[in-house]
Scaffold this motif. Structure first.
Motif, short mmCIF file in Angstrom:
data_model
loop_
_atom_site.label_atom_id
_atom_site.label_comp_id
_atom_site.label_asym_id
_atom_site.label_seq_id
_atom_site.Cartn_x
_atom_site.Cartn_y
_atom_site.Cartn_z
N ALA A 1 -23.59 -119.04 9.46
CA ALA A 1 -23.86 -119.35 10.86
C ALA A 1 -24.45 -118.17 11.63
O ALA A 1 -25.17 -118.37 12.61
CB ALA A 1 -22.58 -119.82 11.54
N VAL A 2 -24.17 -116.95 11.20
CA VAL A 2 -24.71 -115.79 11.90
C VAL A 2 -26.23 -115.81 11.91
O VAL A 2 -26.87 -115.21 12.80
CB VAL A 2 -24.16 -114.49 11.27
N LEU A 3 -26.84 -116.51 10.97
CA LEU A 3 -28.30 -116.59 10.92
C LEU A 3 -28.89 -117.38 12.09
O LEU A 3 -30.09 -117.29 12.35
CB LEU A 3 -28.75 -117.22 9.59
N MET A 4 -28.04 -118.15 12.79
CA MET A 4 -28.53 -118.83 14.00
C MET A 4 -29.03 -117.82 15.02
O MET A 4 -29.84 -118.16 15.89
CB MET A 4 -27.42 -119.68 14.61
N LYS A 5 -28.58 -116.58 14.92
CA LYS A 5 -29.02 -115.54 15.85
C LYS A 5 -30.37 -114.95 15.49
O LYS A 5 -30.94 -114.18 16.27
CB LYS A 5 -27.98 -114.41 15.89
N ILE B 1 -25.41 -126.00 16.06
CA ILE B 1 -26.25 -126.11 17.27
C ILE B 1 -26.36 -124.76 17.97
O ILE B 1 -27.16 -124.60 18.90
CB ILE B 1 -25.71 -127.17 18.25
N GLY B 2 -25.58 -123.79 17.52
CA GLY B 2 -25.60 -122.45 18.09
C GLY B 2 -24.33 -121.72 17.71
O GLY B 2 -23.45 -122.29 17.05
N ASP C 1 -31.14 -124.15 24.51
CA ASP C 1 -32.24 -123.18 24.43
C ASP C 1 -32.50 -122.73 23.00
O ASP C 1 -33.66 -122.69 22.56
CB ASP C 1 -31.91 -121.95 25.29
N VAL C 2 -31.41 -122.39 22.27
CA VAL C 2 -31.61 -121.76 20.97
C VAL C 2 -31.93 -122.76 19.85
O VAL C 2 -32.67 -122.43 18.93
CB VAL C 2 -30.38 -120.92 20.57
N ARG D 1 -21.79 -128.98 16.27
CA ARG D 1 -20.84 -128.10 16.96
C ARG D 1 -21.40 -126.68 16.94
O ARG D 1 -22.08 -126.29 16.01
CB ARG D 1 -19.48 -128.06 16.25
N LYS D 2 -21.03 -125.91 17.95
CA LYS D 2 -21.21 -124.47 17.87
C LYS D 2 -20.27 -123.90 16.81
O LYS D 2 -19.27 -124.52 16.45
CB LYS D 2 -20.86 -123.82 19.21
#
Length: 341
Positions: free
Chosen positions: A120-124, A150-151, A159-160, A181-182
């Motif tokens: 999930a850190v790759l969402m950044k 979703i973020g 936005d992201v 979910r986030k």
């Protein structure tokens, strides 16, 4: 491995059509024995491996992690990683092993995954994800897909997520599964991340409107075939089901081919257990243990008379030395002859 009478061979298929319904990759759950069972329940559903890390394959040469039964097709390999070159090498290994799809994990929130700078850190870092997709696509012809959230953390999904989808789409990713979910990378455990962050199905639906050419599957909290069909009728391209497909596999998968794919096939869990027996015998003959398979079978009769006794018999006996198919037949007997209380 010893010989056994296998079910009808699935072979290669239209993975995009198969992705109308898929079983989520779940660590410690969707191993090859679980997938074989699920394939007996549904001939059409797309199955996913547990996440396999690119470093384990490329640096560790743990190629046994790619083992699967040919009957599992259509089956996708999920990879974890963040180094484009390493992911490309791992994707090649997966393609050479014959997987129908290679999926990049951008959704797992565990500490172990974060320490490897993937999940999930790759969402950044959508730019890095795009580089990874490009590297994998330039190496193999097998389709490269992405599973994401979703973020994460304080990101604003509205936005992201569009930016993330735009970047991976431009890199050539044509199919994405969105866990609605986030993920909170600090403060919530992986289990809590599956339940506490609120679901935002409407946002995923809006993404389909923004990216009509992108094949979008929705994931998160979906517990029935009726819900899955509702999302498909609403315009999404696919639905991925996780825990419900594992804990109540008959409810989700036995009628999936009829409900989702329009065939006449509905599986009988009693017949599925009988078909599993030769597979079990082959596994035991190769040095395996019964519980490695039967742990995935405990929920087959969930909600039916005799289900509790089925679970108890297998849970208490399958780990014992010498446990074999006779224990499974003992657990099955009340369910197949109508004597269950």
């Amino acid at each position: 491995m010893a010989e056994y009478n296998s079910p009808r061979r699935q072979g290669k298929t239209d993975v995009k059509r198969a992705a109308r319904l898929s079983v989520a990759p779940m660590m410690d759950w969707t191993d090859r024995h679980c997938r074989y069972l699920h394939r007996l329940l549904s001939r059409k559903t797309l199955l996913y491996t547990e996440m396999v890390t690119a470093p384990a394959l490329v640096r560790g040469r743990a190629l046994h992690l790619l083992d699967y039964n040919p009957e599992e097709h259509p089956v996708a390999l999920q990879l974890g990683g963040s180094n484009p070159e390493e992911l490309a090498k791992a994707a090649r290994l997966g393609a050479e092993a014959g997987y129908d799809e290679i999926n990049l994990n951008c959704g797992c929130p565990s500490d172990r995954v974060q320490s490897g700078t993937f999940g999930a850190v790759l969402m950044k870092d959508p730019g890095l994800v795009a580089e990874c997709v490009t590297a994998m696509r330039s190496t193999i012809d097998t389709e490269i897909t992405v599973k994401c959230r979703i973020g994460v953390d304080d990101q604003e999904p509205e936005d992201v997520l569009p930016e993330f989808l735009a970047r991976i789409s431009a890199a050539g990713c044509e199919r994405v599964t969105i866990h609605a979910r986030k993920a909170w990378l600090k403060g919530l455990s992986p289990k809590e991340n599956r339940d506490i962050p609120p679901l935002d199905y409407d946002l995923v639906m809006r993404m389909k409107g923004l990216f009509p050419g992108l094949h979008i599957s929705i994931n998160g909290g979906i517990g029935s075939l009726e819900e899955a069909r509702g999302f498909l009728e609403a315009g999404l391209d696919g639905v991925m089901i996780g825990r419900a497909a594992y804990h109540t596999p008959t409810d989700i998968l036995a009628a999936a081919d009829a409900v989702i794919y329009g065939t006449d096939e509905v599986s009988d869990p009693v017949d599925v257990v009988r078909t599993m027996l030769p597979y079990i015998e082959a596994h035991l003959a190769s040095g395996g243990r019964l519980h490695q398979i039967t742990r995935h079978m405990l929920g087959l009769f969930a909600g039916r008379p005799g289900a509790r006794q089925w679970r108890r018999t297998l849970s208490e006996g399958a780990s014992r030395d010498g446990a074999g198919p006779d224990l499974v037949e003992q657990a099955l007997a009340p369910l197949q002859d109508g004597q269950a209380a």
